[in-house]
Structures are given as C-alpha cells and as structure tokens.
Design an enzyme around this catalytic site. Structure first.
Site, PDB file in Angstrom:
ATOM      1  N   ARG A 104      11.503  -1.732  11.969  1.00  0.00           N
ATOM      2  CA  ARG A 104      10.060  -1.743  12.381  1.00  0.00           C
ATOM      3  C   ARG A 104       9.973  -3.039  13.452  1.00  0.00           C
ATOM      4  O   ARG A 104       9.940  -4.272  12.757  1.00  0.00           O
ATOM      5  CB  ARG A 104       8.889  -1.863  11.416  1.00  0.00           C
TER       6      ARG A 104
ATOM      7  N   ARG B 140      -1.104  -9.261  12.928  1.00  0.00           N
ATOM      8  CA  ARG B 140      -1.662  -8.428  12.155  1.00  0.00           C
ATOM      9  C   ARG B 140      -2.625  -9.008  11.058  1.00  0.00           C
ATOM     10  O   ARG B 140      -3.454  -8.291  10.703  1.00  0.00           O
ATOM     11  CB  ARG B 140      -0.488  -7.675  11.718  1.00  0.00           C
TER      12      ARG B 140
ATOM     13  N   LYS C  27       0.724  -1.079  -0.123  1.00  0.00           N
ATOM     14  CA  LYS C  27       0.059  -0.132   0.017  1.00  0.00           C
ATOM     15  C   LYS C  27       0.790   1.266   0.095  1.00  0.00           C
ATOM     16  O   LYS C  27       0.634   2.212  -0.841  1.00  0.00           O
ATOM     17  CB  LYS C  27      -0.875   0.003   1.138  1.00  0.00           C
TER      18      LYS C  27
ATOM     19  N   ARG D 274      11.399  -7.154   4.814  1.00  0.00           N
ATOM     20  CA  ARG D 274      11.607  -5.552   5.376  1.00  0.00           C
ATOM     21  C   ARG D 274      11.804  -5.400   6.793  1.00  0.00           C
ATOM     22  O   ARG D 274      12.645  -4.370   6.825  1.00  0.00           O
ATOM     23  CB  ARG D 274       9.994  -5.105   5.143  1.00  0.00           C
TER      24      ARG D 274
ATOM     25  N   ARG E 238      -9.586   1.000   8.627  1.00  0.00           N
ATOM     26  CA  ARG E 238      -9.027  -0.503   8.831  1.00  0.00           C
ATOM     27  C   ARG E 238     -10.382  -1.147   9.629  1.00  0.00           C
ATOM     28  O   ARG E 238     -10.074  -2.127   9.976  1.00  0.00           O
ATOM     29  CB  ARG E 238      -7.915  -0.360   9.462  1.00  0.00           C
TER      30      ARG E 238
HETATM   31  P1  ADP Z   1       0.965  -2.671   7.681  1.00  0.00           P
HETATM   32  O1  ADP Z   1       0.024  -1.989   6.590  1.00  0.00           O
HETATM   33  O2  ADP Z   1       2.325  -3.105   7.056  1.00  0.00           O
HETATM   34  O3  ADP Z   1       0.567  -3.155   8.690  1.00  0.00           O
HETATM   35  P2  ADP Z   1       1.170   0.227   8.617  1.00  0.00           P
HETATM   36  O4  ADP Z   1       2.206   1.068   8.709  1.00  0.00           O
HETATM   37  O5  ADP Z   1      -0.188   0.725   7.731  1.00  0.00           O
HETATM   38  O6  ADP Z   1       1.637  -1.071   8.148  1.00  0.00           O
HETATM   39  O7  ADP Z   1       0.241  -0.004  10.087  1.00  0.00           O
HETATM   40  C1  ADP Z   1       1.074  -0.522  11.085  1.00  0.00           C
HETATM   41  C2  ADP Z   1       0.559  -0.401  12.465  1.00  0.00           C
HETATM   42  O8  ADP Z   1      -0.318   0.744  12.772  1.00  0.00           O
HETATM   43  C3  ADP Z   1      -0.916  -1.355  12.633  1.00  0.00           C
HETATM   44  O9  ADP Z   1      -0.199  -2.736  12.736  1.00  0.00           O
HETATM   45  C4  ADP Z   1      -1.712  -0.839  13.558  1.00  0.00           C
HETATM   46  O10 ADP Z   1      -1.253  -0.859  14.865  1.00  0.00           O
HETATM   47  C5  ADP Z   1      -1.204   0.777  13.321  1.00  0.00           C
HETATM   48  N1  ADP Z   1      -2.237   1.268  12.514  1.00  0.00           N
HETATM   49  C6  ADP Z   1      -2.218   1.965  11.123  1.00  0.00           C
HETATM   50  N2  ADP Z   1      -3.307   2.277  10.513  1.00  0.00           N
HETATM   51  C7  ADP Z   1      -4.307   2.068  11.452  1.00  0.00           C
HETATM   52  C8  ADP Z   1      -5.799   2.194  11.584  1.00  0.00           C
HETATM   53  N3  ADP Z   1      -6.486   2.705  10.409  1.00  0.00           N
HETATM   54  N4  ADP Z   1      -6.455   1.534  12.512  1.00  0.00           N
HETATM   55  C9  ADP Z   1      -5.827   1.251  13.610  1.00  0.00           C
HETATM   56  N5  ADP Z   1      -4.432   1.033  13.687  1.00  0.00           N
HETATM   57  C10 ADP Z   1      -3.823   1.373  12.696  1.00  0.00           C
END
Ligand code: ADP
Length: 193
Positions: free
Chosen positions: A134, A146, A14, A128, A89
């Site tokens: 991370r 996740r 994404k 990654r 999400r």
């Molecule tokens: P990825 O898509 O690889 O999980 P992101 O950077 O989008 O990576 O998200 C990392 C973390 O940030 C998620 O596992 C969650 O804990 C938090 N997060 C990101 N976006 C949201 C969201 N819309 N709602 C709740 N938690 C979120």
C-alpha cells in the site's frame, strides 16, 4: 441481527479485529478500504477515481463512498448482521447510513472504537507498508495526512454515536488476542442487554 461499526484511526487494527470477530458472530464484513483497493486493482471507473484520493491520504468524496457502501449493503441483505470497517468516516456518511438502515428496518447496535496513540500508529503503518504494497502506508507525509483527515472529518463521529448511546472505546494496544477479547466483552455485554 447484530450490526457493528468498528471505528478508529488509520492503523488502529480495525480490519484485523473485524476479520477476527466476523466468524464468531456470523457477520458480513464490509471494509470500504478493501472495496476501493479491489476496484483500483481491477481498474474500474470507481477505482480510478478513488485512487486519486487514496494515494494522497485523503478521504474519497462522500457522494462516491456512500453510493458504493449502499450498493454493498444492499447486495448482502438479508444476512445475520454487518461489521463495518472504515465506514462511516464523516458525519454525512453516518447520517446516510442511518437513513439507509431505517429504510431497511435495520439499525446500528454498537460502535466500538479502538484507541491507539498516534506515535504507535505511525510505527505500525510504516511497518505494514514494508509488506502491504500500500503506497499510502509508505510515507510519513501520507500517514500524517490520513491522521489529519481523521481529526478533521472522522473524530466528530464519536460524539454523534455517543449521543445515540452506541459508542464504546477499548484500548487498542496489546496483543491481537488481548484486543480481541476486549472487543468480544463489549459485544457480548451489549448482546445480553
Ligand atoms: P486505514 O484505516 O488504515 O486508513 P482503509 O483501508 O480503511 O485504511 O482506508 C484506506 C483509504 O481508503 C483511506 O485513506 C481513504 O482514502 C479511503 N477510504 C476508506 N474508507 C473511506 C470512507 N468511508 N470515506 C472516504 N474514504 C475512504
């Protein structure tokens, strides 16, 4: 104005694809994960709360995430359009987004899902994790958590946006440029509707 959600499981690409198309269409890229990580590294109150969930591979609670996203969007309006990456999400997040946009006289135009099988995602994320710093990418347990969160809370959004005739799925496996071209094809076909 063009408002796009880029949707998919963790590791589906994404963020990478959002960065690749934002310049092409002049869009403002908002990544909730990036905003949370920035706050975490700066040690803000929001960052300290978010960290407790992110480090376990869990979603940050809706109330906190929605407030954060709203203030991001309001900080950028007026603009050419948004590309949202990592938001919404949950169904509550999606409904809150619709309400916010209605109040601003805006709407989501399309939601593009990147389809990648789980075994590839786990490999991509562990890879990654070697360089990203991370910690949620560094253990298979956190990655699996996740993916579980996705199935339980995020997947229902596919039907939510299908019901609005906005959901398009593309194959997320292939070179960055191949995937990018598939994405551009969807955006362009929708723009020319
Ligand atoms: P990825 O898509 O690889 O999980 P992101 O950077 O989008 O990576 O998200 C990392 C973390 O940030 C998620 O596992 C969650 O804990 C938090 N997060 C990101 N976006 C949201 C969201 N819309 N709602 C709740 N938690 C979120």
């Amino acid at each position: 104005m063009l408002n796009v959600i880029i949707f998919g499981k963790p590791g589906s690409g994404k963020g990478t694809q959002a960065s690749m198309i934002k310049n092409k269409y002049g869009l403002t890229h908002i990544s909730t994960g990036d905003v949370f990580r920035k706050n975490t590294s700066e040690g803000t109150k929001l960052g300290n709360i978010a960290k407790q969930y992110m480090s376990k591979g869990e979603l940050v609670p809706d109330e906190i995430t929605i407030a954060m996203l709203e203030s991001e969007i309001l900080g950028f309006v007026p603009c050419n359009g948004f590309i949202l990456d990592g938001f919404p999400r949950t169904i509550l997040q999606a409904k809150s987004l619709d309400n916010l946009l209605i109040n601003l006289n805006l709407k989501i135009d399309l939601v593009i899902g990147l389809d990648v099988p789980n075994d590839r995602l786990v490999k991509r994320l562990l890879e990654r994790g070697k360089t990203s710093g991370r910690n949620d990418d560094q253990s298979e347990d956190k990655i699996n958590k996740r993916l579980e969160e996705y199935d339980k809370k995020t997947k229902p959004l596919i039907i939510f946006y299908e019901n609005q005739n906005k959901f398009y799925s593309i194959d997320g496996v292939g070179s960055l440029n191949d995937v990018n071209n598939r994405l551009i094809n969807v955006v362009d076909s929708k723009k020319n509707d």
